[in-house]
Design a protein around this motif. Structure first.
Motif, PDB file in Angstrom:
ATOM      1  N   UNK A  78     -24.235  13.526 -34.425  1.00 29.35           N
ATOM      2  CA  UNK A  78     -24.357  14.853 -35.362  1.00 29.35           C
ATOM      3  C   UNK A  78     -23.371  14.560 -36.449  1.00 29.35           C
ATOM      4  N   UNK A  79     -22.306  14.071 -36.488  1.00 25.73           N
ATOM      5  CA  UNK A  79     -21.397  13.827 -37.645  1.00 25.73           C
ATOM      6  C   UNK A  79     -22.048  12.846 -38.709  1.00 25.73           C
ATOM      7  N   UNK A  80     -22.739  11.840 -37.952  1.00 24.96           N
ATOM      8  CA  UNK A  80     -23.431  10.914 -38.998  1.00 24.96           C
ATOM      9  C   UNK A  80     -24.560  11.655 -39.898  1.00 24.96           C
ATOM     10  N   UNK A  81     -25.136  12.391 -39.111  1.00 22.33           N
ATOM     11  CA  UNK A  81     -26.599  13.264 -39.681  1.00 22.33           C
ATOM     12  C   UNK A  81     -25.680  13.919 -40.892  1.00 22.33           C
ATOM     13  N   UNK A  82     -24.779  14.836 -40.654  1.00 20.25           N
ATOM     14  CA  UNK A  82     -24.167  15.666 -41.877  1.00 20.25           C
ATOM     15  C   UNK A  82     -23.563  14.556 -42.774  1.00 20.25           C
ATOM     16  N   UNK A  83     -23.060  13.597 -42.675  1.00 16.52           N
ATOM     17  CA  UNK A  83     -22.520  12.677 -43.596  1.00 16.52           C
ATOM     18  C   UNK A  83     -23.382  12.048 -44.438  1.00 16.52           C
TER      19      UNK A  83
END
Length: 705
Positions: free
Chosen positions: A290-295
């Motif tokens: 999830x955090x990679x998607x947002x990055x």
């Protein structure tokens, strides 16, 4: 006959003029109460709202109605929060009244049991009969934060009102809400759909709508499975045409995750390899968390990449600068070479002991000389050879870090080059919040930074090479229902079919007796390959059904040996004889081409080199059909073992043009017979040196009976 899916305009769903809430309630903490509060108290909805509750005359200051049939008008959106046993009658009334969309928050349908599956099927029938489109069931609703409007029961909605340009289309609600709550580090969102069981509207419908929404810069999807591959492929193609990057997180890539996804939304999880192939070919940037998607999404809100971006590192800590540069290198990124005027300016404003070449270490002037720090980052960000500035921040120094963060905001006003901070510290103080509130969304780790910037740049490369005229076969032809029966063509039959489509193949003959084998061998001359011919035997070499380098004088005896081996190994298999053909010239490299029909995304091609490269290293590339010669060349180039085809360690370069043409013609053959061909295995494909061509030496084709 397959009819390509027609996408409906979803504007009345995301920006309705009238809403009915069936199950609206004054009861505190109830789902109907939360849903009403989100619309009445926490949104800026300018349209008409109709509470529907037979037990109340008023709900939150609005006149209530006993049922849908009693409403004075057909509404754009009906939000349904009643128990599952009352949903079908509600949708029937709404559909008969002419309402546009039903958002069913209620659970207990196909994800639950047989009764739920039957009820959900009935909802689909009502939708088709009356025209009302269904969102859900088993979902938390949807939001449009640029209004804002929350058609959701989530008690967190009121805390998530940060508008922006990132659109989310998720199947699951909890994980979608997690992505939305990255607004705490400065992310802004436009619309979020969380579509649950997707009995009608799917993630694909929302991607298609988001692709045309001028307020959306980047689309993030989180999917557990695809029920309609052609619909998703068409939507992703639309996003590519509109220049909208799509970031995809696929749940269910392992056996454990697939089982969990199936129980969660009753989706078809599909093959991880095929899903990744579809994503890559259509430009969907696949991420792992999830955090990679947002990055990655954050980077696309800052700039659209060309594919050759160069990176600068700007830090006030030598260790942070070095560690960041390490991660830049590990990710395969390239540090920029500063222009002479940039170096001159940095030399003017920074002390002599500072490092002014890339990566920059300003040392402690971020504390003692804030103006010099500002002047330096402005010079770095405006360097003509730099496309993105990474600013690692390893610790929180309170007001000094806040002042440095403010300098980054000031510097960003002077340039279009993104300045992207990387916040290492677990302490998120004033400086962190200054960055977030100013729109410089911080990365939270160097590892994620490297992955995100790599994916951002790679999408630019993909887009520059993407053929907008290419359309996946499934978009035009759909995906056939599972076959009720199949048969396997003999090698001779298969090769005749391939030859008719221009695929270079050997010219075999079939002998039905030892004497005939001798006659054919004498006519062919030279070393021969001999193979058993039987529709029941596909792995011929495993049962002693293949003999290579047979001399013509030995062909009759070889015939008897092969027939005996096959008869002993598979006693009940019909044996049609033995195939004879000249051996390929020595010195070739072996490759293979396979095609299989995926139940969701249709025919997918697999290509690789033979032997240990596929068996041990699993070194293959895949593509949806159709595959052009240029796309085939790209598939070949993506192999880890591709150097073996280009002249590795003194070996001659192989005839890649001929190999790519063979691959493309195999694709053409499958496209022309897509309704009939189930799978195909051309193995081996002989690849000669440059100018010697490529040749299919064996072919197994499975067709519908």
């Amino acid at each position: 006959m397959f009819e390509p899916y027609r996408f409906q305009d979803l504007t009345p769903l995301f920006n309705p003029k009238s809403i009915a809430v069936v199950g609206a309630s004054e009861k505190e903490h109830s789902i109907g109460n939360h849903t009403m509060k989100n619309i009445v108290e926490h949104s800026r909805f300018a349209g008409t709202i109709y509470p529907v509750n037979p037990k109340q005359d008023m709900v939150m200051g609005h006149k209530a109605y006993p049922d849908m049939a009693s409403l004075p008008e057909a509404v754009d959106v009906v939000i349904v929060v009643v128990p599952a046993q009352f949903v079908k009658s509600t949708i029937e009334q709404a559909g008969e009244k002419g309402c546009g969309f039903a958002v069913i928050l209620t659970s207990g349908f196909s994800e639950a049991d047989d009764w739920g599956r039957a009820e959900e099927a009935a909802l689909v029938e009502i939708s088709k009969r009356t025209g009302i489109r269904i969102y859900g069931p088993n979902c938390p609703g949807l939001v449009n934060l640029n209004i804002p409007l929350g058609m959701s029961f989530s008690p967190a909605y009121k805390d998530d009102l940060v508008p922006g340009s990132v659109a989310l289309a998720t199947q699951g609600g909890g994980l979608g809400r997690n992505m939305l709550q990255h607004n705490a580090r400065g992310m802004g969102f436009s619309i979020w759909s969380s579509s649950g069981n997707e009995c009608d509207l799917q993630v694909a419908d929302f991607v298609h709508y988001m692709a045309g929404d001028p307020e959306v810069k980047v689309i993030c999807i989180l999917v557990e499975g695809f029920k309609d591959g052609p619909r998703f492929a068409a939507a992703a193609k639309r996003a590519a045409e509109m220049g909208k990057p799509v970031i995809g997180l696929k749940v269910g890539r392992s056996a454990y995750g697939a089982a969990a996804a199936q129980s969660h939304t009753a989706s078809i999880t599909g093959s991880a390899e095929v899903n990744s192939t579809v994503f890559a070919q259509l430009g969907v940037i696949e991420v792992d968390d999830l955090d990679e998607a947002m990055d990655v999404a954050m980077l696309f809100t800052r700039a659209i990449p060309r594919g050759d971006e160069k990176v600068a590192v700007f830090a006030s800590s030598g260790g942070a600068a070095s560690l960041c540069a390490d991660n830049v290198g590990t990710a395969g990124l390239t540090l920029s070479d500063f222009a002479p005027e940039t170096l001159a300016r940095l030399g003017e404003v920074l002390p002599s002991y500072a490092a002014i070449s890339n990566p920059i270490d300003t040392t402690s002037i971020s504390i003692s000389q804030p103006q010099a720090f500002l002047d330096a980052i402005i010079a770095c960000a405006n360097d003509p050879n730099t496309d993105i500035v990474l600013a690692p921040m390893p610790m929180d120094y309170g007001i000094y870090t806040a002042r440095g963060a403010q300098s980054m905001l000031e510097a960003q006003k002077t340039t279009d080059t993104p300045i992207v901070p990387i916040w290492f510290s677990e302490r998120t103080g004033e400086g962190y919040h200054t960055l977030a509130e100013g729109g410089l969304v911080p990365f939270r780790s160097l590892r994620n930074m490297g992955k995100a910037v790599r994916r951002w740049i790679d999408w630019g490369t993909w887009r520059s090479g993407f053929d907008m005229a290419w359309t996946p076969l499934i978009v035009d032809q759909g995906v056939a229902a599972p076959a009720t029966g199949t048969r396997t063509l003999t090698e001779a039959e298969g090769k005749r079919e391939l030859a008719a489509s221009g695929v270079p193949v050997t010219a075999p003959e079939v002998a039905t007796s030892a004497a005939e084998a001798g006659e054919i061998a004498a006519r062919m001359g030279g070393a021969l390959a001999m193979k058993i011919v039987s529709a029941r035997i596909t792995h011929k070499s495993d049962i002693g059904g293949v003999m290579l380098n047979v001399a013509p004088a030995d062909a009759a005896a070889a015939f008897d040996t092969i027939m005996a081996n096959a008869g002993q190994a598979v006693p009940d298999a019909p044996l049609d004889g033995v195939l004879l053909e000249p051996m390929a010239r020595p010195g070739g490299v072996e490759a293979f081409v396979g095609v299989a029909r995926d139940p969701v995304f249709g025919h997918v091609m697999t290509f690789g080199l033979g032997g240990i490269y596929v068996e041990m290293f699993k070194d293959v590339t895949r593509a949806m059909l159709p595959v052009s010669q240029a796309q085939a060349m790209e598939m070949i180039g993506r192999l880890k073992s591709a150097k073996l085809l280009t002249g590795y360690r003194g070996q001659p370069p192989r005839d890649l043009e001929a190999l790519a043409l063979l691959v493309a013609r195999v694709s053409d053959h499958v496209v022309a017979h897509a309704e009939r061909i189930e799978e195909m295995d051309i193995n081996p494909v002989w690849v000669g040196a440059e100018g010697e061509g490529a040749l299919a030496l064996d072919a197994v084709i499975v067709v519908r009976a």
